[in-house]
Design an enzyme around this catalytic site. Sequence first.
Site, PDB file in Angstrom:
ATOM      1  N   CYS A 212     -34.796  18.836   2.133  1.00 26.02           N
ATOM      2  CA  CYS A 212     -33.424  19.782   2.826  1.00 26.02           C
ATOM      3  C   CYS A 212     -33.568  19.352   4.226  1.00 26.02           C
ATOM      4  O   CYS A 212     -32.258  19.854   4.779  1.00 26.02           O
ATOM      5  CB  CYS A 212     -33.856  21.260   2.493  1.00 26.02           C
ATOM      6  SG  CYS A 212     -35.861  21.541   2.823  1.00 26.02           S
TER       7      CYS A 212
ATOM      8  N   GLU B 198     -37.654  23.272 -13.768  1.00 27.99           N
ATOM      9  CA  GLU B 198     -37.793  22.732 -14.944  1.00 27.99           C
ATOM     10  C   GLU B 198     -38.353  21.554 -15.138  1.00 27.99           C
ATOM     11  O   GLU B 198     -39.109  21.348 -16.241  1.00 27.99           O
ATOM     12  CB  GLU B 198     -36.275  22.817 -15.673  1.00 27.99           C
ATOM     13  CG  GLU B 198     -35.475  24.164 -15.547  1.00 27.99           C
ATOM     14  CD  GLU B 198     -35.085  24.730 -14.438  1.00 27.99           C
ATOM     15  OE1 GLU B 198     -35.584  24.118 -13.206  1.00 27.99           O
ATOM     16  OE2 GLU B 198     -34.226  25.686 -14.594  1.00 27.99           O
TER      17      GLU B 198
ATOM     18  N   GLU C 280     -41.368  29.603   6.753  1.00 27.33           N
ATOM     19  CA  GLU C 280     -42.814  29.010   6.205  1.00 27.33           C
ATOM     20  C   GLU C 280     -43.413  28.342   7.294  1.00 27.33           C
ATOM     21  O   GLU C 280     -42.861  27.952   8.392  1.00 27.33           O
ATOM     22  CB  GLU C 280     -42.364  28.110   4.834  1.00 27.33           C
ATOM     23  CG  GLU C 280     -41.591  28.772   3.628  1.00 27.33           C
ATOM     24  CD  GLU C 280     -42.467  29.790   2.754  1.00 27.33           C
ATOM     25  OE1 GLU C 280     -43.556  29.850   3.231  1.00 27.33           O
ATOM     26  OE2 GLU C 280     -41.902  29.999   1.908  1.00 27.33           O
TER      27      GLU C 280
ATOM     28  N   ASN D 214     -37.855  18.502  -5.612  1.00 21.77           N
ATOM     29  CA  ASN D 214     -37.857  17.450  -4.638  1.00 21.77           C
ATOM     30  C   ASN D 214     -39.290  16.981  -4.251  1.00 21.77           C
ATOM     31  O   ASN D 214     -39.666  15.739  -4.013  1.00 21.77           O
ATOM     32  CB  ASN D 214     -36.606  17.455  -3.547  1.00 21.77           C
ATOM     33  CG  ASN D 214     -37.090  18.911  -2.648  1.00 21.77           C
ATOM     34  OD1 ASN D 214     -37.462  19.670  -3.485  1.00 21.77           O
ATOM     35  ND2 ASN D 214     -36.506  18.634  -1.521  1.00 21.77           N
TER      36      ASN D 214
ATOM     37  N   GLU E  39     -35.444  29.278   1.800  1.00 23.26           N
ATOM     38  CA  GLU E  39     -35.131  27.921   2.481  1.00 23.26           C
ATOM     39  C   GLU E  39     -34.286  27.142   1.599  1.00 23.26           C
ATOM     40  O   GLU E  39     -34.557  26.722   0.668  1.00 23.26           O
ATOM     41  CB  GLU E  39     -36.657  27.109   2.161  1.00 23.26           C
ATOM     42  CG  GLU E  39     -37.963  27.621   2.825  1.00 23.26           C
ATOM     43  CD  GLU E  39     -37.746  27.426   4.558  1.00 23.26           C
ATOM     44  OE1 GLU E  39     -36.833  26.886   4.648  1.00 23.26           O
ATOM     45  OE2 GLU E  39     -38.615  27.845   5.083  1.00 23.26           O
TER      46      GLU E  39
ATOM     47  N   GLU F 265     -23.932  19.335   1.373  1.00 20.22           N
ATOM     48  CA  GLU F 265     -25.352  18.761   1.429  1.00 20.22           C
ATOM     49  C   GLU F 265     -25.115  17.627   0.045  1.00 20.22           C
ATOM     50  O   GLU F 265     -24.858  18.199  -1.141  1.00 20.22           O
ATOM     51  CB  GLU F 265     -26.521  19.570   1.252  1.00 20.22           C
ATOM     52  CG  GLU F 265     -27.780  19.209   1.011  1.00 20.22           C
ATOM     53  CD  GLU F 265     -29.025  20.084   0.767  1.00 20.22           C
ATOM     54  OE1 GLU F 265     -28.485  20.961  -0.047  1.00 20.22           O
ATOM     55  OE2 GLU F 265     -29.909  20.002   1.530  1.00 20.22           O
TER      56      GLU F 265
ATOM     57  N   THR G 240     -28.226  29.713  -5.327  1.00 13.38           N
ATOM     58  CA  THR G 240     -29.218  30.312  -6.001  1.00 13.38           C
ATOM     59  C   THR G 240     -29.884  31.291  -5.111  1.00 13.38           C
ATOM     60  O   THR G 240     -30.084  32.329  -5.655  1.00 13.38           O
ATOM     61  CB  THR G 240     -30.261  29.249  -6.617  1.00 13.38           C
ATOM     62  OG1 THR G 240     -29.670  28.412  -7.585  1.00 13.38           O
ATOM     63  CG2 THR G 240     -31.423  30.004  -7.413  1.00 13.38           C
ATOM     64  N   GLY G 241     -29.847  30.876  -3.892  1.00 12.70           N
ATOM     65  CA  GLY G 241     -30.367  31.606  -2.755  1.00 12.70           C
ATOM     66  C   GLY G 241     -29.533  32.764  -2.806  1.00 12.70           C
ATOM     67  O   GLY G 241     -29.955  33.853  -2.328  1.00 12.70           O
TER      68      GLY G 241
ATOM     69  N   GLY H 172     -34.429  26.112  -2.565  1.00 11.69           N
ATOM     70  CA  GLY H 172     -33.383  25.205  -3.454  1.00 11.69           C
ATOM     71  C   GLY H 172     -32.049  25.584  -2.983  1.00 11.69           C
ATOM     72  O   GLY H 172     -32.133  25.647  -1.651  1.00 11.69           O
TER      73      GLY H 172
ATOM     74  N   LYS I  59     -42.755  29.900 -10.173  1.00 12.77           N
ATOM     75  CA  LYS I  59     -42.112  29.066 -11.052  1.00 12.77           C
ATOM     76  C   LYS I  59     -41.465  27.914 -10.470  1.00 12.77           C
ATOM     77  O   LYS I  59     -40.743  27.816  -9.672  1.00 12.77           O
ATOM     78  CB  LYS I  59     -40.768  29.811 -11.523  1.00 12.77           C
ATOM     79  CG  LYS I  59     -40.030  29.090 -12.902  1.00 12.77           C
ATOM     80  CD  LYS I  59     -38.831  29.649 -13.194  1.00 12.77           C
ATOM     81  CE  LYS I  59     -37.700  28.685 -12.316  1.00 12.77           C
ATOM     82  NZ  LYS I  59     -37.575  27.253 -12.766  1.00 12.77           N
TER      83      LYS I  59
HETATM   84  P1  NAD Z   1     -31.645  25.450  -7.683  1.00 11.30           P
HETATM   85  O1  NAD Z   1     -31.357  26.339  -6.649  1.00 11.30           O
HETATM   86  O2  NAD Z   1     -30.604  25.484  -9.021  1.00 11.30           O
HETATM   87  O3  NAD Z   1     -33.072  25.650  -8.294  1.00 11.30           O
HETATM   88  C1  NAD Z   1     -34.340  25.731  -7.558  1.00 11.30           C
HETATM   89  C2  NAD Z   1     -35.129  26.696  -8.174  1.00 11.30           C
HETATM   90  O4  NAD Z   1     -34.660  27.843  -8.535  1.00 11.30           O
HETATM   91  C3  NAD Z   1     -35.502  25.946  -9.624  1.00 11.30           C
HETATM   92  O5  NAD Z   1     -36.954  26.306  -9.829  1.00 11.30           O
HETATM   93  C4  NAD Z   1     -34.927  26.759 -10.817  1.00 11.30           C
HETATM   94  O6  NAD Z   1     -35.086  26.966 -11.904  1.00 11.30           O
HETATM   95  C5  NAD Z   1     -34.629  28.071  -9.892  1.00 11.30           C
HETATM   96  N1  NAD Z   1     -33.373  29.091 -10.079  1.00 11.30           N
HETATM   97  C6  NAD Z   1     -32.357  28.619 -10.625  1.00 11.30           C
HETATM   98  N2  NAD Z   1     -31.415  29.645 -10.711  1.00 11.30           N
HETATM   99  C7  NAD Z   1     -32.222  30.715 -10.645  1.00 11.30           C
HETATM  100  C8  NAD Z   1     -31.911  32.164 -10.664  1.00 11.30           C
HETATM  101  N3  NAD Z   1     -30.870  32.623 -11.223  1.00 11.30           N
HETATM  102  N4  NAD Z   1     -33.033  33.074 -10.502  1.00 11.30           N
HETATM  103  C9  NAD Z   1     -34.210  32.439  -9.943  1.00 11.30           C
HETATM  104  N5  NAD Z   1     -34.368  31.107  -9.943  1.00 11.30           N
HETATM  105  C10 NAD Z   1     -33.493  30.422 -10.330  1.00 11.30           C
HETATM  106  O7  NAD Z   1     -31.473  23.902  -7.154  1.00 11.30           O
HETATM  107  P2  NAD Z   1     -31.436  22.521  -8.043  1.00 11.30           P
HETATM  108  O8  NAD Z   1     -30.821  22.675  -9.054  1.00 11.30           O
HETATM  109  O9  NAD Z   1     -32.903  22.173  -8.205  1.00 11.30           O
HETATM  110  O10 NAD Z   1     -30.947  21.691  -6.777  1.00 11.30           O
HETATM  111  C11 NAD Z   1     -29.581  21.671  -6.649  1.00 11.30           C
HETATM  112  C12 NAD Z   1     -29.319  21.582  -5.134  1.00 11.30           C
HETATM  113  O11 NAD Z   1     -30.099  22.224  -4.248  1.00 11.30           O
HETATM  114  C13 NAD Z   1     -29.539  20.330  -4.671  1.00 11.30           C
HETATM  115  O12 NAD Z   1     -28.249  19.318  -4.633  1.00 11.30           O
HETATM  116  C14 NAD Z   1     -29.766  20.404  -3.310  1.00 11.30           C
HETATM  117  O13 NAD Z   1     -28.538  20.592  -2.550  1.00 11.30           O
HETATM  118  C15 NAD Z   1     -30.577  21.733  -3.093  1.00 11.30           C
HETATM  119  N6  NAD Z   1     -31.834  21.725  -3.065  1.00 11.30           N
HETATM  120  C16 NAD Z   1     -32.525  22.052  -1.706  1.00 11.30           C
HETATM  121  C17 NAD Z   1     -33.868  22.033  -1.702  1.00 11.30           C
HETATM  122  C18 NAD Z   1     -34.608  22.523  -0.477  1.00 11.30           C
HETATM  123  O14 NAD Z   1     -35.553  21.965  -0.348  1.00 11.30           O
HETATM  124  N7  NAD Z   1     -34.058  23.132   0.192  1.00 11.30           N
HETATM  125  C19 NAD Z   1     -34.545  21.571  -2.825  1.00 11.30           C
HETATM  126  C20 NAD Z   1     -34.026  21.080  -4.005  1.00 11.30           C
HETATM  127  C21 NAD Z   1     -32.800  21.303  -4.198  1.00 11.30           C
END
Ligand code: NAD
Length: 473
Positions: free
Chosen positions: A282, A176, A454, A150, A248, A377, A230-231, A226, A173
Amino acid sequence: MPRRLDNWINGAASAPSTAAYTTGLNPTNGSPTVDIGVSGAADVDHAVACARRSADAWRHFPSAERGRILAAIARSIRDNADRLADREIEDTGKPRATALGEVENSAAYFEFYAGLVNLPVGELLDVEPNQHIFTKREPYGVIGVITPWNLPLNQAARAVAPALVTGNTVVLKPAETSGQTTIALARIATEAGLPDGVFNVVLGAGSTVGSAIVAHPDVRKVAFTGSVRTGRAIGKVAADRVIPLTLELGGKSANIVFEDAELDLAAKEAVRAFASNAGQVCSAGTRLLVQRSVHDEFVAEVVRIAAALREGEDLGPMITRAQFEQVQEYFEVAAKEGARPALGGSVTRRPELAGGFYVQPTIYAGVSNDMRIAREEIFGPVLVTMPFDDEREAVSIANDSDFGLVAGVFTSDIGRALRVSDAIEAGQVFVNSWSTGAVQTPFGGHKNSGYGREKGIEAMYHYTHLKSVVVVY
Ligand code: NAD
């Protein structure tokens, strides 16, 4: 022939060992952009080895020199603002003013931390005669940084600048789909004098490259931005490895407007809160809680202002196809829950934008806080509004959420502003303004919005650990 985006490892472009590429999509029209490297675990090994090799020398660089290099990176980001904005727009489709704001913010991170290179300082402890006891903060070594799509440049700068200034090296990283400005930042850093191997970028999927970074034995801390899902997954690996983690994650932040607020200002800010970056932030203010006595009239004004946002100009597209689909799913969820939009509620109706991932600015008025559209969200320009009767109820609705990233309070009563700020479960509270920008302000969440901080001086504590040295003489 489309351009190729390669990793940046050890101060140079590096093709992925897999020789695989995927084609990026321009979210404004679905057209192909750049061929993006799809790396494998071997590229992570290579990047981490370079980061590890350079860690000792970087940590022991004269601190003023580290600061000077960060300041040079800040200057170069500004000098390249237009080119960086072009790349960010190609990856994300955001309006030019938004992209330029993000570039400026990124420069500000490097500038801010450059000036703080000798913080944080240690302490000298008075314990016994013949003892000299002091504390010092030390870098972890190699930091893994994983960012979403984002605000790609901003999120990279936010983590990399404090990590580097405190003497760590980085393997990052990006998401994608949106690595162009992160690679450009790494190149800028090398050209500004950052030693090779100190800041490396590996492109590729989360499930391979991301998880390889988190699992790598030489990565000593991870900073992740993210999704909650994933977190959580990363948190489990970090727990097994006993390494620290900054998370975050998402938000469903409440923006509370009392009847005594300056309502014209509050209405403008309420729109900015949910529609900036087309809601893909976020810390977006996506739950608008309004005192019942002014709810209908205030929401009508918010609808009027939001209706004037021009799709394709003021409001960019959803940045990924998956996000475009997710927002549409929530439009269906809203319909099933019986929420009727006071504004929007569908993909764009403008024919010239039909090839892009555009949705209308959308407001569901007078919903209940137990609906999914009030709890989950959505990550698009979608606002829900709820009336409340008094301060207690406002705080109770605001805190009735799995998230706790930020909150807004609009009131002319300073006592109330302070009481509500105190009672809100969130990492940041904005009073009479929706302002998240300053790099000096620590940022992070409560509850499912994550942990660690952060930004600000506080981030420097999160990129260092403390050593006590006890000298007996
Ligand atoms: P995501 O958590 O899937 O991806 C975020 C990052 O994590 C990307 O670089 C991704 O490649 C990486 N990732 C994915 N799986 C991983 C793993 N198993 N181990 C390590 N890294 C991994 O999020 P997304 O698909 O980009 O977005 C999905 C949702 O996340 C959005 O709809 C939104 O709700 C939320 N989001 C939050 C923020 C924020 O700033 N907090 C930003 C973008 C998205």
